[in-house]
Design a protein around this motif. Structure first.
Motif, mmCIF file in Angstrom:
data_model
loop_
_atom_site.group_PDB
_atom_site.id
_atom_site.type_symbol
_atom_site.label_atom_id
_atom_site.label_comp_id
_atom_site.label_asym_id
_atom_site.label_seq_id
_atom_site.Cartn_x
_atom_site.Cartn_y
_atom_site.Cartn_z
ATOM 1 N N LEU A 59 -3.957 -1.770 -7.260
ATOM 2 C CA LEU A 59 -3.581 -0.361 -7.208
ATOM 3 C C LEU A 59 -3.811 0.256 -8.588
ATOM 4 O O LEU A 59 -3.343 -0.280 -9.599
ATOM 5 C CB LEU A 59 -2.111 -0.206 -6.808
ATOM 6 C CG LEU A 59 -1.670 -0.863 -5.497
ATOM 7 C CD1 LEU A 59 -0.185 -0.620 -5.254
ATOM 8 C CD2 LEU A 59 -2.494 -0.336 -4.335
ATOM 9 N N SER A 72 0.830 -1.190 0.000
ATOM 10 C CA SER A 72 0.000 0.000 0.000
ATOM 11 C C SER A 72 0.875 1.255 0.000
ATOM 12 O O SER A 72 1.619 1.482 0.951
ATOM 13 C CB SER A 72 -0.913 0.019 1.236
ATOM 14 O OG SER A 72 -1.540 1.282 1.367
ATOM 15 N N LYS A 128 -5.370 -7.142 -3.552
ATOM 16 C CA LYS A 128 -5.394 -5.692 -3.739
ATOM 17 C C LYS A 128 -5.038 -5.313 -5.168
ATOM 18 O O LYS A 128 -4.165 -5.932 -5.799
ATOM 19 C CB LYS A 128 -4.416 -5.030 -2.766
ATOM 20 C CG LYS A 128 -4.405 -3.509 -2.782
ATOM 21 C CD LYS A 128 -3.504 -2.982 -1.676
ATOM 22 C CE LYS A 128 -4.075 -3.313 -0.324
ATOM 23 N NZ LYS A 128 -3.261 -2.766 0.784
ATOM 24 N N GLU A 156 -6.637 2.424 -4.104
ATOM 25 C CA GLU A 156 -6.519 1.022 -3.731
ATOM 26 C C GLU A 156 -7.903 0.392 -3.664
ATOM 27 O O GLU A 156 -8.771 0.869 -2.941
ATOM 28 C CB GLU A 156 -5.855 0.867 -2.361
ATOM 29 C CG GLU A 156 -4.450 1.426 -2.264
ATOM 30 C CD GLU A 156 -3.879 1.258 -0.870
ATOM 31 O OE1 GLU A 156 -4.487 0.500 -0.062
ATOM 32 O OE2 GLU A 156 -2.862 1.879 -0.564
#
Length: 439
Positions: free
Chosen positions: A100, A35, A98, A417
Motif C-alpha cells: 500500500l 485493502s 500487497k 495498492e
C-alpha cells in the motif's frame, strides 16, 4: 465391480471431507485481505473464476472447453456444465502479496487462504452436466486511522477504522446442450458470511474515555446466476463461441448487530475492557439488495492447440442497498483479453509440449469513487497448466496462476495498492460412475 464401487465411494467420502474442511476454514478465517478500498460496499468482489481462467485475464463467459481432452469447471457460465464428460474435482488456495502506497509512505502485507472447492458430473455425457461448490464472493479487510481536532476543542483526537470478514457463495448448477451448437445453464447460489466494521474515537489526553461502535451484518440468502452459449463451427477442429452470463438482482437476509462501548486505553497501548455499553441492538432484521450483473464473451479456438478470447462485464452496483439505504456506489464495468497455447497435447518426447501456457490482461472501473476519483484496477496475468500423472480412468492437472495488478491512485492523497496474487489449483478428471464390461 464391487472393488470399483468401493473405490468410487472412498473418493466421494474423501471429497466430502475436504469440502467440509474448506467450508469451516472459509467461515473461520475472516481476515484474508488488507485493502482500504474493501471498506466500500461489500468489499473487494472476487468473481467466480478458477485459476485456469484467471491466468487468461479472467475470460470465461465465451469459453466452453479450453482443452477438448480435459474437463474444467467454469461456474462463471453454467451453460458449460453441459460439456462435462467425466467426474471433475477442482480444489485450490490463493495468496496475496500487497504493498500500500500513500504519499511517501508504504506498507506491505501477505495473506493466504484456502480458496475453493468445486465438483462437476455428467448426467448425460456431453449433453447435460451438474456442478456444485464453494468459492469466495467478496473480501473485507482494512485498518486505518487519522488524527485531527474536534470542533471548538484544542485536544487532538484519533479516528480509528477497521473491518474484516466477507461473503462466500455455495452454488449448485445444471447445464444443458440443445442441438449441436446451443447450450444454457443456471446456478442456484447461497450467499453467506459476516461483515464486521468498527469505528473508534480516541482523545489523546491521559485518562480520557474513548468510544467505539461496531456494526456486524450476518448475511444469508439465495441468489441466481445463468448463462448461454452459441457455437459457430469453422472446421472440424476449430470454432467460435459466443456467450452471455448474468446474475439476478436478489434480495437476501441480513441480521444486524450494533454495539457502542466506552473504554480506556491501557499503558501498554492495548484497548482496555469496556467500561460500559450504552447502546446494544442485536439481530435487527434487514434486507441486502444485490445488483444486476451482465457478462459478455467471445472466443475462437483450435481444439487442443490454442484459444484466444475477450470478456466484457458490467454491474448495476449503484442499486446496492442495505436495509433500504443506498450505499452510494457507482456502476462498474470491465474488460479482459487472454488466451492459452498448448504446443502438442499428444507429445511423448517432451513434457513441456503438453503444458498449457496462459496469458491475459484485465481492466476494471470498480464501483468505488473517492474524492471525485474513480478507483480503477488493472492486472497482467499468466500461468501454467501442468499435466500430472494419468491412468486409463483418471487424469489430473496442476494450475498455477500469477496476477500482477494495481488498484487505486496516488492522486488527491489516495492509496495505491500494488499486488501479486498467486493461485494454485488441482483439477482431477475421473470415471467414477462409468460402467465397464468384462469378458
Amino acid at each position: 465391480m464391487k472393488l470399483l464401487h468401493l473405490n468410487m465411494y472412498k473418493k466421494i467420502n474423501y471429497i466430502v471431507a475436504v469440502m467440509i474442511l474448506l467450508t469451516s476454514a472459509t467461515v473461520k478465517a475472516q481476515v484474508t485481505s488488507q485493502s482500504p478500498y474493501s471498506r466500500y460496499g461489500l468489499g473487494n468482489v472476487k468473481g467466480l473464476l478458477l485459476p485456469q481462467f484467471r491466468a487468461m485475464g479472467g475470460i470465461s463467459t465465451g469459453v466452453f472447453k479450453p482443452s477438448m481432452y480435459f474437463n474444467n469447471i467454469n461456474m462463471q457460465n453454467p451453460a458449460t456444465y453441459s460439456g462435462i464428460t467425466s467426474a471433475t474435482v477442482d480444489m485450490g488456495l490463493t495468496g496475496t502479496l500487497k504493498t500500500l502506497k500513500r504519499d511517501n509512505a508504504s506498507e506491505g502485507s501477505f495473506n493466504a487462504t484456502l480458496n475453493h472447492v468445486a465438483l462437476a458430473f455428467p448426467i448425460k455425457a456431453g449433453r447435460t452436466g451438474l456442478s456444485f461448490g464453494l468459492l469466495p464472493y467478496t473480501e473485507l479487510g482494512y485498518e486505518n486511522s487519522n488524527t485531527g481536532k474536534l470542533d471548538n476543542d484544542t485536544n487532538s483526537v484519533t479516528r480509528l477504522f477497521s473491518g474484516e470478514g466477507g461473503l462466500t457463495k455455495a452454488y449448485m448448477g445444471i447445464g444443458q446442450q440443445f442441438g449441436d451448437h446451443f447450450r444454457v445453464g443456471v446456478n442456484v447460489e447461497y450467499i453467506f458470511g459476516n461483515m464486521v466494521e468498527n469505528r473508534g474515537l480516541e482523545l489523546q489526553s491521559i485518562g480520557s474515555v474513548n468510544t467505539k461502535q461496531q456494526e456486524k451484518n450476518s448475511i444469508g440468502g439465495i441468489g441466481f446466476s445463468y448463462g448461454a452459449q452459441y457455437e459457430i463451427p469453422l472446421s472440424l477442429k476449430s470454432r467460435i463461441t459466443i456467450g452471455y452470463s448474468g446474475s439476478s438482482p436478489s434480495s437476501i437476509n441480513s441480521k444486524r448487530t450494533f454495539l457502542v462501548t466506552r473504554y480506556l486505553r491501557q499503558s501498554t497501548g492495548e484497548e482496555g475492557t469496556a467500561i460500559d455499553t450504552p447502546i446494544f441492538v442485536e439481530n435487527g432484521s434487514a434486507k441486502l439488495k444485490l445488483p444486476l450483473v451482465h457478462n459478455f464473451g467471445i472466443s475462437i479456438q483450435k481444439d487442443n492447440k490454442w484459444l484466444i478470447g475477450a470478456d466484457y462485464r458490467m454491474g448495476n452496483w449503484s442499486k446496492l442497498s442495505i436495509d433500504g439505504v443506498n450505499n452510494g456506489l457507482n456502476d462498474s464495468w470491465g474488460a479482459s483479453i487472454g488466451g492459452q497455447l498448448t504446443p502438442d497435447i499428444t507429445s511423448i518426447g517432451s513434457y513441456f509440449n503438453r503444458v498449457d501456457y496462459r496469458l491475459g490482461f484485465a481492466y476494471d472501473k470498480t464501483y468505488i469513487n473517492v474524492k471525485d476519483q474513480d478507483i480503477k484496477q488493472m492486472a497482467v496475468t499468466f500461468g501454467l497448466g501442468l499435466p500430472l500423472g494419468y491412468t486409463r480412468f483418471a487424469v489430473s492437472k496442476l494450475n498455477f496462476t500469477t496476477e500482477l495488478g494495481r488498484r487505486g491512485t496516488l492522486t488527491n492523497g489516495l492509496v495505491q495498492e500494488n499486488y501479486i496474487n498467486f493461485h494454485l489449483g488441482i483439477t482431477l478428471n475421473d470415471t467414477w460412475f462409468k460402467r465397464f464390461k468384462f469378458d
